[in-house]
Design a protein around this motif. Structure first.
Motif, mmCIF file in Angstrom:
data_model
loop_
_atom_site.group_PDB
_atom_site.id
_atom_site.type_symbol
_atom_site.label_atom_id
_atom_site.label_comp_id
_atom_site.label_asym_id
_atom_site.label_seq_id
_atom_site.Cartn_x
_atom_site.Cartn_y
_atom_site.Cartn_z
ATOM 1 N N TYR A 15 0.684 -1.410 -0.014
ATOM 2 C CA TYR A 15 0.557 -0.434 0.022
ATOM 3 C C TYR A 15 0.533 1.062 0.023
ATOM 4 O O TYR A 15 0.703 2.308 -0.857
ATOM 5 N N PHE A 16 1.829 1.437 0.700
ATOM 6 C CA PHE A 16 3.022 2.504 0.914
ATOM 7 C C PHE A 16 3.699 2.416 0.082
ATOM 8 O O PHE A 16 4.517 3.022 -0.029
ATOM 9 N N GLY A 17 4.114 1.161 -0.403
ATOM 10 C CA GLY A 17 5.486 1.199 -1.439
ATOM 11 C C GLY A 17 6.857 1.101 -0.706
ATOM 12 O O GLY A 17 7.297 1.475 -1.287
ATOM 13 N N LEU A 18 6.483 0.568 0.248
ATOM 14 C CA LEU A 18 7.890 0.375 1.058
ATOM 15 C C LEU A 18 8.939 -0.755 1.089
ATOM 16 O O LEU A 18 9.018 -1.424 -0.052
ATOM 17 N N ASP A 19 10.296 -0.251 0.809
ATOM 18 C CA ASP A 19 11.214 -0.730 0.198
ATOM 19 C C ASP A 19 11.608 -1.358 2.024
ATOM 20 O O ASP A 19 10.903 -0.867 3.073
ATOM 21 N N ALA A 20 13.083 -2.388 1.652
ATOM 22 C CA ALA A 20 12.929 -3.533 3.194
ATOM 23 C C ALA A 20 13.400 -2.324 4.597
ATOM 24 O O ALA A 20 12.716 -2.467 5.345
ATOM 25 N N ALA A 21 14.026 -1.273 4.154
ATOM 26 C CA ALA A 21 14.122 -0.832 5.574
ATOM 27 C C ALA A 21 13.362 0.713 5.859
ATOM 28 O O ALA A 21 12.320 0.169 6.944
ATOM 29 N N GLY A 22 12.116 0.675 4.621
ATOM 30 C CA GLY A 22 10.622 0.852 5.565
ATOM 31 C C GLY A 22 9.983 0.078 5.610
ATOM 32 O O GLY A 22 8.955 0.324 7.100
ATOM 33 N N VAL A 23 10.414 -1.187 5.669
ATOM 34 C CA VAL A 23 9.140 -2.047 5.895
ATOM 35 C C VAL A 23 9.924 -2.301 7.100
ATOM 36 O O VAL A 23 9.582 -3.122 9.029
ATOM 37 N N GLY A 24 11.086 -2.446 7.690
ATOM 38 C CA GLY A 24 11.565 -2.213 9.250
ATOM 39 C C GLY A 24 11.184 -1.503 10.061
ATOM 40 O O GLY A 24 10.991 -2.157 11.472
ATOM 41 N N TRP A 25 11.286 -0.661 9.024
ATOM 42 C CA TRP A 25 10.722 1.308 10.566
ATOM 43 C C TRP A 25 9.070 0.252 11.021
ATOM 44 O O TRP A 25 9.138 1.331 11.953
ATOM 45 N N ALA A 26 8.668 0.284 10.558
ATOM 46 C CA ALA A 26 7.238 0.207 10.512
ATOM 47 C C ALA A 26 7.058 -1.113 11.274
ATOM 48 O O ALA A 26 6.252 -0.829 11.795
ATOM 49 N N VAL A 27 7.879 -2.125 11.465
ATOM 50 C CA VAL A 27 7.496 -2.781 12.571
ATOM 51 C C VAL A 27 8.233 -2.421 13.539
ATOM 52 O O VAL A 27 8.153 -2.569 14.856
ATOM 53 N N SER A 28 9.483 -1.907 13.299
ATOM 54 C CA SER A 28 10.629 -2.014 14.904
ATOM 55 C C SER A 28 9.950 -0.345 15.317
ATOM 56 O O SER A 28 10.353 -0.495 16.575
ATOM 57 N N ASN A 29 9.524 0.665 15.013
ATOM 58 C CA ASN A 29 9.471 1.788 15.604
ATOM 59 C C ASN A 29 8.587 1.300 16.925
ATOM 60 O O ASN A 29 8.127 2.336 17.648
ATOM 61 N N VAL A 30 7.869 0.784 16.920
ATOM 62 C CA VAL A 30 6.867 0.352 18.398
ATOM 63 C C VAL A 30 7.947 0.416 19.122
ATOM 64 O O VAL A 30 7.346 1.033 20.540
ATOM 65 N N ALA A 31 9.161 -0.378 19.391
ATOM 66 C CA ALA A 31 9.998 -0.259 20.764
ATOM 67 C C ALA A 31 10.399 1.056 20.575
ATOM 68 O O ALA A 31 10.602 1.049 22.108
ATOM 69 N N ILE A 32 10.422 2.111 19.952
ATOM 70 C CA ILE A 32 11.183 2.978 20.764
ATOM 71 C C ILE A 32 9.756 3.359 21.595
ATOM 72 O O ILE A 32 10.255 4.524 22.504
ATOM 73 N N GLY A 33 8.643 3.776 21.433
ATOM 74 C CA GLY A 33 7.966 4.069 21.935
ATOM 75 C C GLY A 33 7.061 2.784 23.394
ATOM 76 O O GLY A 33 7.655 3.576 24.271
ATOM 77 N N CYS A 34 7.426 1.645 23.376
ATOM 78 C CA CYS A 34 7.262 0.775 24.386
ATOM 79 C C CYS A 34 8.475 1.375 25.732
ATOM 80 O O CYS A 34 8.482 1.580 26.053
ATOM 81 N N ILE A 35 10.034 2.201 24.368
ATOM 82 C CA ILE A 35 11.187 3.001 25.861
ATOM 83 C C ILE A 35 10.721 3.951 26.421
ATOM 84 O O ILE A 35 10.615 3.520 27.592
ATOM 85 N N VAL A 36 9.954 4.498 25.959
ATOM 86 C CA VAL A 36 9.016 5.865 26.151
ATOM 87 C C VAL A 36 7.857 5.071 27.514
ATOM 88 O O VAL A 36 8.812 5.719 28.281
ATOM 89 N N GLY A 37 6.853 4.329 26.541
ATOM 90 C CA GLY A 37 6.672 4.076 27.871
ATOM 91 C C GLY A 37 6.807 3.172 29.017
ATOM 92 O O GLY A 37 6.642 3.889 30.259
ATOM 93 N N ALA A 38 7.993 2.766 28.760
ATOM 94 C CA ALA A 38 8.337 1.848 30.236
ATOM 95 C C ALA A 38 9.100 2.952 31.367
ATOM 96 O O ALA A 38 8.733 2.651 32.878
ATOM 97 N N PHE A 39 9.895 3.770 30.766
ATOM 98 C CA PHE A 39 10.499 4.606 31.482
ATOM 99 C C PHE A 39 9.842 5.594 32.233
ATOM 100 O O PHE A 39 9.760 6.045 33.135
ATOM 101 N N ALA A 40 7.683 6.492 31.304
ATOM 102 C CA ALA A 40 7.303 6.926 32.188
ATOM 103 C C ALA A 40 6.351 5.950 33.006
ATOM 104 O O ALA A 40 5.738 7.287 33.879
#
Length: 490
Positions: free
Chosen positions: A43-68
């Motif tokens: 749908y978004f025409g993602l390359d491999a890096a885009g796919v990785g970012w779409a999946v892995s970005n959640v972990a950044i939010g997890c770090i923020v949520g866990a620390f907060a």
């Protein structure tokens, strides 16, 4: 009076089950992307890096949520923190399902990550504070079970949504339905969490002893509510004294702290580098790549979740009977074998098509299931147990923060890096998708030797004895630590 007669078992399990819905949403939210990532890529025409970012970005939010989480649960209370997590899950599910911009998709997935981090900390916090000590292990175990159950549920739902659907519909609408389906358990959680009481411990912290006693009288029978209230107040006074003492410790010169933190961080990182997140996030991608059949791949993924659920239940039963180190070592060996089986059939999948490719896909699945069984009863349970218990009281909050942060950072790196390896033209041409599995198998071997060399058995060790036990595998001595504290105290 027997221990069971001191408290209301049904009531405790009921309010803990409601809290564990936060864990269910944790599992649901982190695993929903597995079935949707293929259509999202198109749908978004993602390359491999885009796919990785779409999946892995959640972990950044997890770090923020866990620390907060600590600050939020301390200011608002455990109950309101759980409500906030449910609302964030809802916003994330609706937003990510309705967007037409990849940038906004990332924003809403980050919000979901914050909710995951918040729920992963507050749910077990609440359960540990409302559960009598004789029920605490059983109650908190509901959290792990709920996480895996949420993953199994969304694997099944993703398959049912995709079953019989055209590729065009999946790319245009199917992934939206998958992500949006999370709204249903989110709204259920928002509704039922309103009926559970606030943590008695938090009420005591805020000076509301009357509300704490009201809840304790629902949990405990006879004279025990008043006794437990006194124990809570006494423990809070002791904690304040420990925190005052802790501020005077010079961690820069505390060799014991850094050694135990090193062990905790490595256990957390090794749990992630076994390849489990590939099974959770990318199993449909790997299986579809091998079979050429998206519907079959999603059906196979369900069984990964089912085996994980079985393995986690076995691990919870064995952890206090067999011990941490034996299970982690057995799990490392079994996981290595499972990954090698997976890689073997991936390597030989080149040129296969139709029914023959699907049949080979089930052989690939057999390796994944073998991996997941061994991982689930060992590292899935054991890593969390070890990280939560190896830090003595004086260094617990700082050490656990470092270890959990290391876990989420490694989760992010693997989620971002796997698509780059899996879609690399050179690696595909020469190894046909097997190379990442070999890499993860190597990490499993490393985990075996790390546990053997650096982790002593901690089963049955009290927190007061933990420091001496952890240092037993080094040349450091526990007596060096009080000396460092004395120097820091002047």
């Amino acid at each position: 009076m027997t221990p069971q007669g001191r408290y209301n078992i049904k009531y405790v399990l009921l309010i803990c089950a409601v809290s564990a819905l936060g864990g269910l949403l944790f599992g649901y939210d982190t695993a929903v992307i597995s079935g949707a990532i293929g259509p999202i890529k198109s749908y978004f025409g993602l390359d491999a890096a885009g796919v990785g970012w779409a999946v892995s970005n959640v972990a950044i939010g997890c770090i923020v949520g866990a620390f907060a989480a600590g600050a939020i649960a301390g200011r608002l209370g455990r109950k309101k923190a759980l409500v906030l997590a449910a609302l964030l899950f809802t916003v994330s599910a609706l937003g990510s399902a309705l967007v037409d911009s990849f940038s906004w998709f990332i924003v809403y997935r980050l919000i979901g990550g914050v909710a995951v981090g918040l729920a992963s900390a507050v749910s077990p916090m609440y359960m540990s504070e409302v559960s009598p000590k004789d029920m605490r292990g059983r109650a908190i175990g509901m959290q792990t079970f709920a996480i895996v159950f949420g993953q199994v549920a969304i694997f099944t739902i993703n398959y049912l949504i995709a079953k019989g659907a055209s590729e065009a519909w999946l790319v245009d609408m199917g992934w939206r339905v998958m992500l949006g389906s999370e709204v249903i358990p989110c709204l259920l959680f928002c509704l039922v969490v309103m009926f559970i009481p606030e943590s008695p411990r938090w009420n005591v912290i805020k000076g509301n002893d009357a509300a704490a006693l009201t809840t304790l009288r629902k949990i405990y029978n006879g004279p025990y509510p008043e006794k437990v209230l006194k124990e809570i107040k006494d423990s809070l006074k002791q904690r304040q004294l420990e925190q005052q003492q802790k501020r005077k410790i010079d961690y820069r010169n505390d060799k014991a702290f850094w050694f135990i933190a090193f062990v905790g961080c490595m256990i957390a990182v090794l749990q992630q580098t076994t390849g489990v997140n590939v099974m959770m996030y990318f199993a449909p991608v790997v299986l579809e790549q091998a079979t050429g059949n998206n519907e079959a791949a999603l059906f196979m993924t369900i069984w990964i979740g089912v085996v994980q659920l079985i393995g986690t239940s076995i691990g919870a039963f064995l952890m206090d009977r067999v011990g941490r180190v034996p299970l982690l070592r057995i799990g490392a060996i079994g996981s290595t074998v499972g990954l090698l089986v997976t890689s073997y059939f991936l390597y030989h999948a080149a040129g296969l098509a139709g029914a023959e490719a699907v049949r080979n896909g089930y052989f690939i699945l057999s390796g994944m299931l073998l991996f997941m069984l061994f991982f689930a009863f060992s590292w899935a349970v054991g890593a969390w147990v070890v990280v939560s218990e190896i830090f003595p009281n004086r260094m617990r909050s700082e050490g656990m923060s470092l270890a959990i942060a290391a876990m989420w950072v490694s989760n992010f790196c693997i989620g971002l890096g796997f698509p780059l390896m899996n879609d690399n033209a050179f690696l595909l041409e020469h190894f046909n998708g097997a190379f990442p599995m070999w890499l993860f198998a190597g990490c499993c071997v490393l985990s075996y030797f790390f546990v053997t060399r650096f982790l002593p058995e901690t089963k049955g060790v009290t927190l007061e004895q933990m420091e001496e036990t952890m240092l037993s595998k080094t040349r450091l001595e526990a007596k060096e630590v009080p000396a460092a504290m004395v120097r820091a105290n002047g």
